[in-house]
Structures are given as C-alpha cells and as structure tokens.
Design a protein around this motif. Sequence first.
Motif, mmCIF file in Angstrom:
data_model
loop_
_atom_site.group_PDB
_atom_site.id
_atom_site.type_symbol
_atom_site.label_atom_id
_atom_site.label_comp_id
_atom_site.label_asym_id
_atom_site.label_seq_id
_atom_site.Cartn_x
_atom_site.Cartn_y
_atom_site.Cartn_z
ATOM 1 N N THR A 107 -3.917 0.868 -4.879
ATOM 2 C CA THR A 107 -2.914 0.295 -3.895
ATOM 3 C C THR A 107 -3.752 -0.676 -2.959
ATOM 4 O O THR A 107 -4.907 -1.035 -3.103
ATOM 5 C CB THR A 107 -2.512 1.573 -3.021
ATOM 6 O OG1 THR A 107 -1.440 0.937 -2.297
ATOM 7 C CG2 THR A 107 -3.800 2.101 -2.104
ATOM 8 N N THR A 108 -2.863 -1.478 -2.276
ATOM 9 C CA THR A 108 -3.395 -2.453 -1.482
ATOM 10 C C THR A 108 -4.317 -2.041 -0.370
ATOM 11 O O THR A 108 -3.888 -0.753 0.228
ATOM 12 C CB THR A 108 -2.250 -3.513 -0.885
ATOM 13 O OG1 THR A 108 -1.541 -3.018 -0.095
ATOM 14 C CG2 THR A 108 -1.451 -3.982 -2.066
ATOM 15 N N LEU A 109 -5.068 -2.529 0.200
ATOM 16 C CA LEU A 109 -5.813 -2.427 1.542
ATOM 17 C C LEU A 109 -4.967 -1.784 2.779
ATOM 18 O O LEU A 109 -5.154 -0.851 3.400
ATOM 19 C CB LEU A 109 -6.672 -3.645 2.041
ATOM 20 C CG LEU A 109 -7.492 -3.336 3.386
ATOM 21 C CD1 LEU A 109 -8.428 -1.958 3.246
ATOM 22 C CD2 LEU A 109 -8.185 -4.619 3.777
ATOM 23 N N PHE A 110 -3.782 -2.674 2.912
ATOM 24 C CA PHE A 110 -2.934 -2.281 4.247
ATOM 25 C C PHE A 110 -2.135 -1.099 3.782
ATOM 26 O O PHE A 110 -1.956 -0.200 4.636
ATOM 27 C CB PHE A 110 -2.293 -3.551 4.524
ATOM 28 C CG PHE A 110 -3.061 -4.405 5.406
ATOM 29 C CD1 PHE A 110 -3.253 -4.125 6.822
ATOM 30 C CD2 PHE A 110 -3.911 -5.572 5.090
ATOM 31 C CE1 PHE A 110 -3.771 -4.926 7.490
ATOM 32 C CE2 PHE A 110 -4.604 -5.953 5.749
ATOM 33 C CZ PHE A 110 -4.856 -5.944 6.965
ATOM 34 N N THR A 111 -1.733 -0.962 2.573
ATOM 35 C CA THR A 111 -0.860 0.126 2.396
ATOM 36 C C THR A 111 -1.771 1.519 2.143
ATOM 37 O O THR A 111 -1.481 2.604 2.732
ATOM 38 C CB THR A 111 -0.351 0.182 0.740
ATOM 39 O OG1 THR A 111 0.473 -0.972 0.728
ATOM 40 C CG2 THR A 111 0.525 1.327 0.466
ATOM 41 N N TRP A 112 -3.071 1.334 1.785
ATOM 42 C CA TRP A 112 -4.130 2.374 1.719
ATOM 43 C C TRP A 112 -4.315 2.738 2.986
ATOM 44 O O TRP A 112 -4.346 4.154 3.340
ATOM 45 C CB TRP A 112 -5.169 1.848 0.817
ATOM 46 C CG TRP A 112 -6.437 2.662 0.778
ATOM 47 C CD1 TRP A 112 -6.661 3.733 -0.289
ATOM 48 C CD2 TRP A 112 -7.590 2.338 1.638
ATOM 49 N NE1 TRP A 112 -7.852 3.928 -0.070
ATOM 50 C CE2 TRP A 112 -8.680 3.451 1.019
ATOM 51 C CE3 TRP A 112 -8.166 1.540 2.538
ATOM 52 C CZ2 TRP A 112 -9.712 3.612 1.285
ATOM 53 C CZ3 TRP A 112 -9.498 2.122 2.704
ATOM 54 C CH2 TRP A 112 -10.173 2.792 2.308
ATOM 55 N N LEU A 113 -4.582 1.686 3.838
ATOM 56 C CA LEU A 113 -4.768 1.897 5.460
ATOM 57 C C LEU A 113 -3.971 2.787 6.116
ATOM 58 O O LEU A 113 -3.903 3.774 6.716
ATOM 59 C CB LEU A 113 -5.364 0.963 6.115
ATOM 60 C CG LEU A 113 -6.908 0.616 5.925
ATOM 61 C CD1 LEU A 113 -7.029 -0.639 6.763
ATOM 62 C CD2 LEU A 113 -7.653 1.473 6.121
ATOM 63 N N HIS A 114 -2.614 2.188 6.047
ATOM 64 C CA HIS A 114 -1.597 2.685 6.818
ATOM 65 C C HIS A 114 -0.879 3.798 6.461
ATOM 66 O O HIS A 114 -0.266 4.566 7.168
ATOM 67 C CB HIS A 114 -0.527 1.446 7.026
ATOM 68 C CG HIS A 114 -0.979 0.349 7.961
ATOM 69 N ND1 HIS A 114 -0.761 0.471 9.345
ATOM 70 C CD2 HIS A 114 -1.870 -0.626 7.695
ATOM 71 C CE1 HIS A 114 -1.436 -0.730 9.996
ATOM 72 N NE2 HIS A 114 -1.989 -1.438 8.691
ATOM 73 N N GLU A 115 -0.719 3.871 5.001
ATOM 74 C CA GLU A 115 0.025 5.231 4.401
ATOM 75 C C GLU A 115 -0.875 6.262 4.098
ATOM 76 O O GLU A 115 -0.176 7.243 3.937
ATOM 77 C CB GLU A 115 0.739 4.669 3.146
ATOM 78 C CG GLU A 115 1.793 3.509 3.717
ATOM 79 C CD GLU A 115 2.917 3.145 2.438
ATOM 80 O OE1 GLU A 115 2.738 3.906 1.517
ATOM 81 O OE2 GLU A 115 3.757 2.405 2.759
ATOM 82 N N GLU A 473 -2.081 19.022 1.573
ATOM 83 C CA GLU A 473 -0.831 19.559 2.341
ATOM 84 C C GLU A 473 -0.356 18.556 3.397
ATOM 85 O O GLU A 473 0.792 18.154 3.653
ATOM 86 C CB GLU A 473 -1.269 20.721 3.188
ATOM 87 C CG GLU A 473 -1.220 22.076 2.349
ATOM 88 C CD GLU A 473 -1.801 23.351 3.119
ATOM 89 O OE1 GLU A 473 -1.889 23.349 4.286
ATOM 90 O OE2 GLU A 473 -2.197 24.209 2.277
ATOM 91 N N CYS A 474 -1.370 17.898 3.966
ATOM 92 C CA CYS A 474 -0.970 16.820 5.021
ATOM 93 C C CYS A 474 -0.416 15.877 4.430
ATOM 94 O O CYS A 474 0.415 15.171 4.863
ATOM 95 C CB CYS A 474 -2.521 16.431 5.691
ATOM 96 S SG CYS A 474 -2.318 14.975 6.533
ATOM 97 N N LEU A 475 -0.983 15.271 3.112
ATOM 98 C CA LEU A 475 -0.349 14.219 2.654
ATOM 99 C C LEU A 475 1.219 14.362 2.038
ATOM 100 O O LEU A 475 1.953 13.603 2.118
ATOM 101 C CB LEU A 475 -1.148 13.610 1.560
ATOM 102 C CG LEU A 475 -2.190 12.611 1.767
ATOM 103 C CD1 LEU A 475 -3.033 12.514 0.577
ATOM 104 C CD2 LEU A 475 -1.754 11.439 2.340
ATOM 105 N N GLN A 482 7.545 9.523 5.306
ATOM 106 C CA GLN A 482 7.594 8.194 4.881
ATOM 107 C C GLN A 482 9.030 8.075 4.142
ATOM 108 O O GLN A 482 9.775 6.862 4.229
ATOM 109 C CB GLN A 482 6.526 7.849 4.113
ATOM 110 C CG GLN A 482 5.246 7.393 4.965
ATOM 111 C CD GLN A 482 4.129 7.416 4.209
ATOM 112 O OE1 GLN A 482 4.021 7.593 3.201
ATOM 113 N NE2 GLN A 482 2.805 6.931 4.805
ATOM 114 N N ALA A 483 9.431 8.966 3.214
ATOM 115 C CA ALA A 483 10.469 9.010 2.410
ATOM 116 C C ALA A 483 11.677 8.999 3.387
ATOM 117 O O ALA A 483 12.927 8.298 3.352
ATOM 118 C CB ALA A 483 10.641 9.948 1.443
ATOM 119 N N ALA A 484 11.651 10.001 4.346
ATOM 120 C CA ALA A 484 13.027 9.956 5.303
ATOM 121 C C ALA A 484 13.045 8.713 6.202
ATOM 122 O O ALA A 484 14.116 8.284 6.415
ATOM 123 C CB ALA A 484 12.432 11.144 6.170
#
Length: 491
Positions: A107-115, A473-475, A482-484
């Motif tokens: 994944t990208t740096l920002f998706t990786w960091l933020h998500e 569990e956390c993820l 995120q989906a909601a």
Amino acid sequence: MPGVPVAAAPAAAATAAGGGASKATVDTVVHARWVLPVAPTPDVVLENHAVVIDKDLIVAILPSAEATDRYEATTVVHRPGHAVMPGLINAHTHTGLTLLRGCADDTTLFTWLHETIWPVEGAFASAPGFCADGARLAMAEMLAGGVTTFADMYWFPAEVAAAVEAVGMRAVLGMVVIGFPSAYASTPAEYLDKGEAAAVAFGHVDTLHWAYAPHAPYTVADETWADVARRAEATGRPIHTHVHETRAEVDASVAGDRTSPSCHQSDTASRPLANLARLGIVNRRLAAAHMVHASDEDLAAMAAAGASIIHCPSSNLKLAAGLAPVAKMIAAGVNVALGTDSAASNNGLNVLGEARLGSLLAKGVSGDATAVPAAAALAMATINGARAFGLDALTGSLVVGKKADVTCIQLANVVGCEPVFHPLSAVVYAACRKDVSDVWVNGRRLVKEGVVVAMDVPAVVAKAVGWQRRIEECLAGVRKKQAADASEKAA
Ligand SMILES: [Zn+2]
C-alpha cells in the motif's frame, strides 16, 4: 592489499608470564582469517590478524602470531574462516513497529500510515510493554544480523531505553516530537521535555545516546523545528528526522498546498529541506532519513552543511517512494549511511541486506557499475552511520581506543560465499545474516556462535505472537469503522 596499519596496544595490566617475557592480560582476543577494519580507509583487508578487546575497548589490532606472543586473554576466539569487522549500524528504524511486521503490505505511505500504523499505534503504543516488546524483538533480529548500533525513532523512548540497557546494545534513541497529541505527550514542548528527561535519566548508560527526533516536515510545525534547532544547538545532540521521502511531500510544499497531507507544516512555499535550512536544522547534526527526492541544490546544501542522509533502500522500494540518487549524494560529498526503516515497511532489519541492495540500486540508478563498490557499501553500513550521529570517535570502525563493537561473519566453508576471492566482496554481495557468528557490543559478547546469548529469544518471540492477536482484533475494528465511514460518505 593496502598497507597494514598495525596498531600497538596501550598495554593493560601486565603480568609476568615466566622466562622474562611478559604478556598483557586482556579479556578477549579474536583471531580471524580476515579483519576488515573500515579504517583508515574502507578497503583495508588485514589477513590473519587479531582484534584484542579489554573491558569495553579495542586495545590492539595486529598479526595473530604477535597477538599470541603479547596477550594473555581470558577468552580466545579462533575464527579461521571468518571476517571480523565493525558492528553494523542501522541508522534509521522504528523498533516498536517490529510488532507490525507484515500487517499492512502493498500500500502507499499515506494509506499505510493513516489506515493502519497510526490507528494501531493509537490503540497500543501506550499499552504496558508494547514499545519495549517491539524493541526487544527488533534487537534480537538486529543482533543476529550483526548490528551493534541502531538509531530509533519511536514513542516512549524511556521504555525502549530500559530494554536497550538490559540487552547491552548501542542505540541512538529518538526524543520524538510530532505535531499532534498522543498518549505519550500533548504538546510539542511536552514531547521534547519528556525526551530530554529520559536522556538525563539514562545518562549513566554509556551505550545509550540521544537525538532529537521530529517526525517529518509534514507533521511538525515551523515553531517546533525552531525549538528543536535551539535545543540541539544548546546540547550538541543530533537531529534525526524524515525528509523528502516522497515526491508528493516536495511538490505539495513547493506549491504551498496546505490541503495536502504531504505538505510541510509551514506557510513558506518551498522545498521542505530549504525551509528546514531557514529554521536552523540543516547542519552537521542533521541525520535526514530518505532524501529520495534530492535536487543537486539540496545535495550541495547538505554537503556544505555537513549533514547526513540515511538511505533506506528496501523501504523506499516497498512504499514506491522512488529511487534515491545515492551515487550523486556521495559525489556531492554528503555522508550517506544506511537504515532499514521499520520492519513494517521493509519487512526486516537486515543491514547486511541493505548494504547489498544499496550498492546494487546505486549502480542501476546511476547507470554506473563502478558506483558504490563493496568497500563503500560497508562504510555506509558502519562508519557513515556513526558519523551521522556524531559517534565516529566511539564506533563504526575497528581502531585502537574505540569501543569494542565488533561483528564476525563466516565466509569460508559457506555455500553461497565460497570461493572467497575478495572478503569485502563476499561480505557485501554474497554473505547473509545467517552467516553472522559472533557480536560484541562495548566489549560484551552478545552473540556467540550464531546464538543471541544476550536475550531469551523464544520469550521475546512469544510476546510478539501475543501482540499479533491483539493487533488483529484492533485492525478488524478499524476496518469495520472505515467501511462504515465510507458507506456513510457514499450515502
Ligand atoms: Zn522511518
């Protein structure tokens, strides 16, 4: 072979060995087929030499026969098919993230960091044991791979310091600061004050060193950079940060596009490095991780200032950050060291592997097969990392009077290394970290015959597996939210 700089020992306590001859008593003599001291130049190869260690120091490097004549050692180690060299230096990592190895790849740096990274850190970084367990997992891996020193940037550095002190590795711990509140601290000043307090509290540990660690231009405001510059000027400590990792960081900052998460936190529309220079950050104390997107002007400014770059080839490739112009950096006169970045973006802490990849990439990017030869790659993995953090008088090369941070790698009788025409080439291009046999840090043997003796490694691994369940569990919860949020947005 280049000239043989045989260094004489300032003899330790001398004892009569009978017959009028006297031998100096020392802790350890390591006899090796090859000694690669990375000094006075990185290409030096000494054959059939010994490294003599007493207490925390290297007291002699001399031909094996002479060492036998002159020293009486408590421990004598014979490594007839091995190269002995300075311990490797991982000049950029985030040890806590070792617990997140492989949890969000591709994944990208920002998706990786933020998500992934920041939500998981938000849930666990302050949980008892998280940072220390991550650091222990990282240290077990690094020691097994011949690393003696690492520069860390992670939350709760005092917890990490206690873990490092117990193991005995050398570390440059980051006094981290970021422009948003966390479980660790609420304001930039509080982050920095806590870091400085930890540095004072662990001031008695001589393998612990400290650096200011502002996260990045896109997460730290101008006034905080200026505060870091003032504090670093006052204390002389290095500044460890991320700079120009992505093209988006440079482009958004030049455009002054504050709506972009990549834009530096400044009203000055400029390259982030130029803004840092304006704020007093670009000097010999700066250790800038990445600099993937470096212009000729950037490199000239860094070289003139005596600043260092920490090249992280695997991480840059994995996050598609780009191809750092390493040959140009070196040609410009910049000190270039090597880092793994975190195990969450690599996915290992294998400095030997980074040396090989760094050398190969530099050749590919520059179109010049002579770029970053084996000796230069070994220097990047050792002395250059020490220089980046002002530790080159202590470690990074095998020199009499320096700390005994020593790594031993088996080359002879190893399928994959034999035949060994050139030991430097074998270490950089052929050897694997499984070939590391022994490691000493500050004169203490932390790896013996391929086994990390400084730690209870199975217990460390068991803790990591326990954290994996909690992180999963956390993820699952994070993904659900995120989906909601996404479906609410779409509605
Ligand atoms: Zn990093």
